[in-house]
Motif scaffolding. Structure first.
Motif, short mmCIF file in Angstrom:
data_model
loop_
_atom_site.label_atom_id
_atom_site.label_comp_id
_atom_site.label_asym_id
_atom_site.label_seq_id
_atom_site.Cartn_x
_atom_site.Cartn_y
_atom_site.Cartn_z
N LEU A 36 -54.34 95.30 26.41
CA LEU A 36 -53.95 95.90 27.68
C LEU A 36 -54.24 94.95 28.83
O LEU A 36 -53.42 94.80 29.76
CB LEU A 36 -54.67 97.22 27.88
N SER A 37 -55.39 94.28 28.79
CA SER A 37 -55.73 93.31 29.83
C SER A 37 -54.74 92.15 29.84
O SER A 37 -54.30 91.70 30.91
CB SER A 37 -57.16 92.79 29.62
N LEU A 38 -54.39 91.66 28.64
CA LEU A 38 -53.41 90.58 28.54
C LEU A 38 -52.07 91.01 29.12
O LEU A 38 -51.41 90.25 29.85
CB LEU A 38 -53.26 90.17 27.08
N TYR A 39 -51.66 92.24 28.84
CA TYR A 39 -50.40 92.76 29.35
C TYR A 39 -50.40 92.83 30.87
O TYR A 39 -49.43 92.43 31.53
CB TYR A 39 -50.14 94.14 28.75
N LEU A 40 -51.49 93.31 31.44
CA LEU A 40 -51.59 93.41 32.90
C LEU A 40 -51.57 92.03 33.55
O LEU A 40 -50.97 91.83 34.61
CB LEU A 40 -52.85 94.16 33.29
N VAL A 41 -52.23 91.05 32.91
CA VAL A 41 -52.21 89.68 33.44
C VAL A 41 -50.80 89.12 33.40
O VAL A 41 -50.33 88.48 34.36
CB VAL A 41 -53.18 88.80 32.64
N ALA A 77 -39.92 91.26 27.96
CA ALA A 77 -40.34 90.96 26.59
C ALA A 77 -41.73 91.52 26.31
O ALA A 77 -41.98 92.12 25.25
CB ALA A 77 -40.30 89.46 26.35
N ALA A 78 -42.64 91.34 27.26
CA ALA A 78 -43.99 91.89 27.10
C ALA A 78 -43.96 93.41 27.05
O ALA A 78 -44.69 94.04 26.27
CB ALA A 78 -44.89 91.40 28.24
N ALA A 79 -43.09 94.01 27.86
CA ALA A 79 -42.97 95.47 27.88
C ALA A 79 -42.39 96.01 26.57
O ALA A 79 -42.68 97.14 26.17
CB ALA A 79 -42.11 95.91 29.06
N ALA A 80 -41.55 95.20 25.90
CA ALA A 80 -40.96 95.63 24.63
C ALA A 80 -41.94 95.51 23.48
O ALA A 80 -41.74 96.12 22.43
CB ALA A 80 -39.72 94.78 24.33
N VAL A 81 -43.02 94.74 23.67
CA VAL A 81 -43.96 94.48 22.58
C VAL A 81 -45.28 95.22 22.76
O VAL A 81 -45.74 95.93 21.86
CB VAL A 81 -44.22 92.95 22.45
N CYS A 289 -44.78 84.30 27.73
CA CYS A 289 -44.87 85.23 28.87
C CYS A 289 -46.09 84.94 29.73
O CYS A 289 -46.07 85.18 30.95
CB CYS A 289 -44.92 86.67 28.38
N LEU A 290 -47.15 84.43 29.11
CA LEU A 290 -48.38 84.14 29.84
C LEU A 290 -48.35 82.74 30.45
O LEU A 290 -48.82 82.53 31.58
CB LEU A 290 -49.58 84.27 28.89
#
Length: 331
Positions: A36-41, A77-81, A289-290
Motif C-alpha cells: 500500500l505504501s509503494l502504491y501511494l508513493v 498500471a499500478a491501479a490495475a495491479v 511505475c516507480l
C-alpha cells in the motif's frame, strides 16, 4: 463454476481464488502495508510530475506532454495491479470471476504494451527535434501527436486482444485457485485442460515479434539521434540533446528489462517457488511505475526547475525611485 461431472473435460471454472503469495498465507496481512505504501508513493510521484507539466504553460510542448501521458499510464498500471493484490490478501475478497479476470489481464498487458508504444512515439519526437530542428514546429503538431497516440493505442489493442481472446476460449478444469496476485496469462493457463499450444505459440510469437520490432525501431532512431547530436556545433545544445536522450534511454532500459524478466523467470527459473515468481512479477510490473517519475523529475531540467522550486523569501529591491533621471537632477 459450470460443470458436467467431476473430472470431466467439459468442466470449466468461471470464478477463481487469487491467493497472492501462497507460501506466506499466515503473514500475508503484513504485506498490505508495504505494498500500500509503494502504491501511494507511485501515485504521488507520478501525479506530482503530471501536475507540474499541466500547470506550467512553458511545459505544454510535445515532449513534456508525452512524458505526462507516460506517467499517467504508470498510474493506471499500478491501479490495475496493486488494489487487486491487496484484495487477494483477504480471504473475503479474493474471488474473481472469469470475466473480471480476463478484463484485468487485458488492462495489465494493454498498459504495458501502450507504455512501450509511447516510448516509440517519444523516440520519433526526439528524432525530429534533433535531426530536423528547423521544421520541428511544423512537423510535430497537436493533431499529429494525437494521431500517433491513437495509433499507439490501436497497436496495443491489436497485440493484446488476440492473446486475451484465445484465453477466453480455454476450459479451466484443473483448479479454481490462481497462485498469483493478478490474472497473468501464464498463471491462468496453468489451470487449463486440453491443448493450449496455440495460446502458447500466439503469446510467445506476439511477445517476441513486438519486442524485436520495438528494439529495432528504437535502436535505429536513437542511433540517428546520437549521431546528429554529436554534429551539433554548440556544446550547450549538444549536451542538452544528449541529456534528454539519456533520460529516455534510461526509461527504455528500465521498461524493457523489467518486462523481459517475466519471460525469463517463467522459462528458466522453473524450480523457484511460486512466491519468488510472484515477487518478480510485482517487480517487473511496478518498478517502471516507480522509477520513471524519478528519472524525468530529476534529469529533465525544465521539469526539475518547476518541480523543486520553493518559495524563497524575496529580498526587497529598490525600484527606480532611488535614482532620478538626469532631467530631474538638481542644477
Amino acid at each position: 463454476m459450470s460443470a458436467w461431472g467431476n473430472g470431466n473435460s467439459n468442466l470449466s471454472y468461471t470464478s477463481f481464488l487469487l491467493t497472492g503469495f501462497p507460501g506466506l498465507q499466515e503473514i500475508r496481512t503484513l504485506l498490505v502495508l508495504p505494498f500500500l505504501s509503494l502504491y501511494l508513493v507511485i501515485v504521488s510521484a507520478n501525479a506530482l510530475v503530471i501536475h507540474t507539466v499541466a500547470a506550467q504553460r512553458s511545459l505544454h510542448q510535445p515532449m513534456y506532454l508525452l512524458i505526462a501521458l507516460l506517467l499517467a499510464v504508470n498510474i493506471c498500471a499500478a491501479a490495475a495491479v496493486v488494489p487487486p493484490m491487496l484484495f487477494s490478501f483477504s480471504t473475503r475478497f479474493n474471488r474473481i470471476s472469469l470475466a473480471r479476470c480476463l478484463v484485468q489481464m487485458f488492462c495489465i498487458y494493454f498498459l504495458i504494451v501502450f507504455d512501450c508504444n509511447i516510448l516509440l512515439v517519444m523516440a520519433l519526437d526526439r528524432y525530429v527535434a534533433i535531426c530536423n530542428p528547423l521544421r520541428y514546429p511544423e512537423i510535430v503538431t497537436g493533431p499529429l501527436l494525437a494521431c500517433l497516440v491513437g495509433v499507439a493505442a490501436a497497436r496495443s489493442t491489436g497485440i493484446v486482444a488476440p492473446v486475451v481472446g484465445l484465453a477466453s476460449r480455454v476450459h479451466f478444469c484443473r483448479s479454481d485457485v490462481i497462485h498469483h496476485f493478478a490474472c497473468e496469462h501464464m498463471a491462468l493457463m496453468k489451470l487449463s485442460c486440453g491443448d493450449i499450444s496455440l495460446n502458447r505459440t500466439v503469446g510467445l510469437t506476439v511477445r517476441i515479434f513486438n519486442r524485436v520490432l520495438d528494439m529495432l525501431l528504437l535502436g535505429a532512431s536513437y542511433a540517428r539521434i546520437v549521431h546528429a547530436a554529436f554534429r551539433i556545433s554548440s556544446g550547450r545544445a549538444r549536451s542538452k540533446a544528449l541529456n534528454t536522450c539519456g533520460s529516455h534511454l534510461l526509461v527504455i532500459f528500465t521498461v524493457y528489462c523489467s518486462t523481459m524478466s517475466s519471460s525469463i523467470v517463467y522459462r528458466v527459473a522453473r524450480t523457484a517457488s511460486q512466491d519468488v515468481h510472484n515477487l518478480l512479477s510485482a517487480f517487473y510490473l511496478l518498478l517502471p511505475c516507480l522509477i520513471n517519475p524519478i528519472i524525468y523529475g530529476a534529469r529533465t531540467k525544465e521539469i526539475r526547475q518547476h518541480l523543486f522550486q520553493r518559495a524563497q523569501p524575496q529580498v526587497p529591491t529598490e525600484k527606480a525611485q532611488s535614482l532620478p533621471s538626469h532631467r530631474q537632477l538638481p542644477a
